[in-house]
Design an enzyme around this catalytic site. Sequence first.
Site, PDB file in Angstrom:
ATOM      1  N   PHE A  62       0.868  -1.177   0.000  1.00 26.65           N
ATOM      2  CA  PHE A  62       0.000   0.000   0.000  1.00 26.65           C
ATOM      3  C   PHE A  62       0.906   1.227   0.000  1.00 26.65           C
ATOM      4  O   PHE A  62       1.983   1.222   0.607  1.00 26.65           O
ATOM      5  CB  PHE A  62      -0.978   0.031   1.188  1.00 26.65           C
ATOM      6  CG  PHE A  62      -1.900   1.216   1.052  1.00 26.65           C
ATOM      7  CD1 PHE A  62      -2.873   1.239   0.073  1.00 26.65           C
ATOM      8  CD2 PHE A  62      -1.731   2.347   1.838  1.00 26.65           C
ATOM      9  CE1 PHE A  62      -3.665   2.360  -0.124  1.00 26.65           C
ATOM     10  CE2 PHE A  62      -2.524   3.476   1.646  1.00 26.65           C
ATOM     11  CZ  PHE A  62      -3.501   3.485   0.675  1.00 26.65           C
ATOM     12  N   THR A  63       0.449   2.264  -0.658  1.00 23.70           N
ATOM     13  CA  THR A  63       1.283   3.445  -0.933  1.00 23.70           C
ATOM     14  C   THR A  63       1.984   3.987   0.318  1.00 23.70           C
ATOM     15  O   THR A  63       3.214   4.033   0.384  1.00 23.70           O
ATOM     16  CB  THR A  63       0.423   4.550  -1.584  1.00 23.70           C
ATOM     17  OG1 THR A  63      -0.715   4.789  -0.760  1.00 23.70           O
ATOM     18  CG2 THR A  63      -0.025   4.123  -2.969  1.00 23.70           C
ATOM     19  N   LYS A  66     -11.727   4.327   7.754  1.00 20.70           N
ATOM     20  CA  LYS A  66     -12.437   3.403   6.856  1.00 20.70           C
ATOM     21  C   LYS A  66     -13.449   2.599   7.674  1.00 20.70           C
ATOM     22  O   LYS A  66     -14.502   3.110   8.046  1.00 20.70           O
ATOM     23  CB  LYS A  66     -11.450   2.481   6.150  1.00 20.70           C
ATOM     24  CG  LYS A  66     -10.696   3.141   5.000  1.00 20.70           C
ATOM     25  CD  LYS A  66      -9.533   3.947   5.439  1.00 20.70           C
ATOM     26  CE  LYS A  66      -8.563   4.279   4.332  1.00 20.70           C
ATOM     27  NZ  LYS A  66      -7.518   5.212   4.804  1.00 20.70           N
ATOM     28  N   PHE A 104       0.903  10.400  -6.727  1.00 13.80           N
ATOM     29  CA  PHE A 104      -0.483  10.396  -7.218  1.00 13.80           C
ATOM     30  C   PHE A 104      -1.339  11.488  -6.585  1.00 13.80           C
ATOM     31  O   PHE A 104      -2.293  11.953  -7.173  1.00 13.80           O
ATOM     32  CB  PHE A 104      -1.130   9.021  -6.974  1.00 13.80           C
ATOM     33  CG  PHE A 104      -1.117   8.588  -5.538  1.00 13.80           C
ATOM     34  CD1 PHE A 104       0.002   7.961  -5.007  1.00 13.80           C
ATOM     35  CD2 PHE A 104      -2.202   8.814  -4.708  1.00 13.80           C
ATOM     36  CE1 PHE A 104       0.027   7.574  -3.669  1.00 13.80           C
ATOM     37  CE2 PHE A 104      -2.197   8.433  -3.387  1.00 13.80           C
ATOM     38  CZ  PHE A 104      -1.063   7.808  -2.858  1.00 13.80           C
TER      39      PHE A 104
HETATM   40  N1  F0G Z   1      -3.606   1.129   4.790  1.00 11.64           N
HETATM   41  C1  F0G Z   1      -4.570   0.993   3.873  1.00 11.64           C
HETATM   42  C2  F0G Z   1      -4.926  -0.365   3.385  1.00 11.64           C
HETATM   43  C3  F0G Z   1      -5.236   2.124   3.393  1.00 11.64           C
HETATM   44  O1  F0G Z   1      -6.197   1.979   2.503  1.00 11.64           O
HETATM   45  C4  F0G Z   1      -4.868   3.405   3.886  1.00 11.64           C
HETATM   46  C5  F0G Z   1      -5.504   4.605   3.375  1.00 11.64           C
HETATM   47  C6  F0G Z   1      -3.852   3.487   4.845  1.00 11.64           C
HETATM   48  C7  F0G Z   1      -3.251   2.319   5.285  1.00 11.64           C
HETATM   49  C8  F0G Z   1      -3.373   4.807   5.395  1.00 11.64           C
HETATM   50  O2  F0G Z   1      -4.310   5.335   6.251  1.00 11.64           O
HETATM   51  O3  F0G Z   1      -5.078   7.438   5.091  1.00 11.64           O
HETATM   52  O4  F0G Z   1      -5.541   7.035   7.515  1.00 11.64           O
HETATM   53  O5  F0G Z   1      -3.253   7.550   6.759  1.00 11.64           O
HETATM   54  N2  F0G Z   1      -6.145   4.625   2.294  1.00 11.64           N
HETATM   55  C9  F0G Z   1      -6.838   5.748   1.717  1.00 11.64           C
HETATM   56  C10 F0G Z   1      -7.482   5.322   0.435  1.00 11.64           C
HETATM   57  C11 F0G Z   1      -6.035   7.007   1.588  1.00 11.64           C
HETATM   58  O6  F0G Z   1      -8.082   6.175  -0.223  1.00 11.64           O
HETATM   59  O7  F0G Z   1      -7.424   4.139   0.096  1.00 11.64           O
HETATM   60  P1  F0G Z   1      -4.547   6.919   6.411  1.00 11.64           P
END
Ligand code: F0G
Length: 463
Positions: free
Chosen positions: A127-128, A261, A452
């Site tokens: 994950f990014t 989420k 991105f």
């Molecule tokens: N891990 C996963 C699987 C995520 O989807 C995200 C965030 C994070 C960690 C990081 O959490 O944003 O609270 O700092 N995903 C968002 C998305 C940004 O749009 O999928 P965060």
Amino acid sequence: MAAKHISWAEPFKIKMVEPLFMTTRAHREKALEAAGSNTFLLRSEDVYIDLLTDSGTSAMSDRQWAGLMLGDEAYAGSRNFYHLEEAIHRYYGYKHVIPTHQGRGAENLISKILIKPGDVVPGNMYFTTTKLHQELAGGMFTDIIVDEAHDPNSGFTFKGNVDLSKLQGVINTYGAERIPYVSIATTVNMAGGQPISLANLQALREFTSKHGIRIIHDMTRVAENAYMIQQLEEGQGNKSIAAIVKEICSLTDGATMSAKKDALVNIGGFLATNEWDVFEEARNLVVIYEGLHTYGGLAGRDMEAMAIGIEESVQDAHIRARVGQVFYLGHKLLDMGIPIVKPVGTHGVFLDAKAFLPHLRQTAFPAQALAAELYIDSGVRAMERGIVSAGRDQKTGEHCFPELELVRLTIPRRVYTQAHMDVVAESVQRVFEQRHSVTGLRMTYEPKYLRFFQARFEKLPAA
Ligand code: F0G
């Protein structure tokens, strides 16, 4: 995909509404140009149905809003922190908790604590933000997800599973002592919202225990993963979501959570661990980056809303409706013949941009171009999850070329209706009918980290 046929009517009624505004095509063309064809740079006022992300975009319940009024805004030892801690103990079972402003705050802490320069962190797809924190701490992420996860057309049920032979390969190459932990996400966002099975996680637990390697759980969408286990995994159908969630957590040593989420809040997260030493170090580090260990960058009221959201998120009726709505949109698109990632994931529907726009090479950013086109068509905002999100190789500086070149239609929780999903599907269908006229993009500005979010693009002339 048994869950398709289950009635998913929402277990709530709507008490408060927020108006939406439709814009003209000419207005959207101007807005997108000003945003450099990046949907992250649009103003939300210019968006009709916002499927950019399911992060922080949930509708809170009346109980959560009431909880905000009970915020104890003491600097230290807020009552709401103890409520949050209690909820995490009860529903997730981890021993020690450090609140953080959101998920990446927790990722920063755990990466700094556990990763040494030269370490390798295997995981079920990157994950990014998670990967970047691992790299900034001197580590290298390596993918050990099953091959099926990289194939949008594979109907494999548990595409979030780990391939243990790949993990064995990483151990053979680097040695177990260079692997501080295995990073496991429930569900796997970048694969299309795909779950890991309980059986696979159990096998991984056994395997890592033998080698003395921890499992750190990115539990951002753990309830959604539990729902897929309940619906589709042999022998799990009679368990409640709450029971499966707790069982998943019990197979891991610690967790990072973006509560924006699953946990139904607009801001918040935490780091959890079963190890006292890790906790002590995190409790010390958190004061540098987030705030005191009993608030971690959050207001007392935020922690109260999170505690209530955690409880609501593991209710069977809630999660059935949440995933049910995503499945509704996904199956509607499949029926229209639109290429999407199969099986339908739990937090969004992922358009397969390579199949949608086969005339565009990957360096013309097909998913970015498709997200732009969808916005122009209807004001629906989606997100690129392809070559732009994958960034550049740490060593060579070249683009990473992910197999998956996707546009994510991400569904916020408890926000939109079935009629909105119909509007979205119809817009995707219109763009699909005109797909041959969609041109690629050229990147005109590229930020160093997580490009991105802020990159800018220009349309390439039609070939
Ligand atoms: N891990 C996963 C699987 C995520 O989807 C995200 C965030 C994070 C960690 C990081 O959490 O944003 O609270 O700092 N995903 C968002 C998305 C940004 O749009 O999928 P965060």
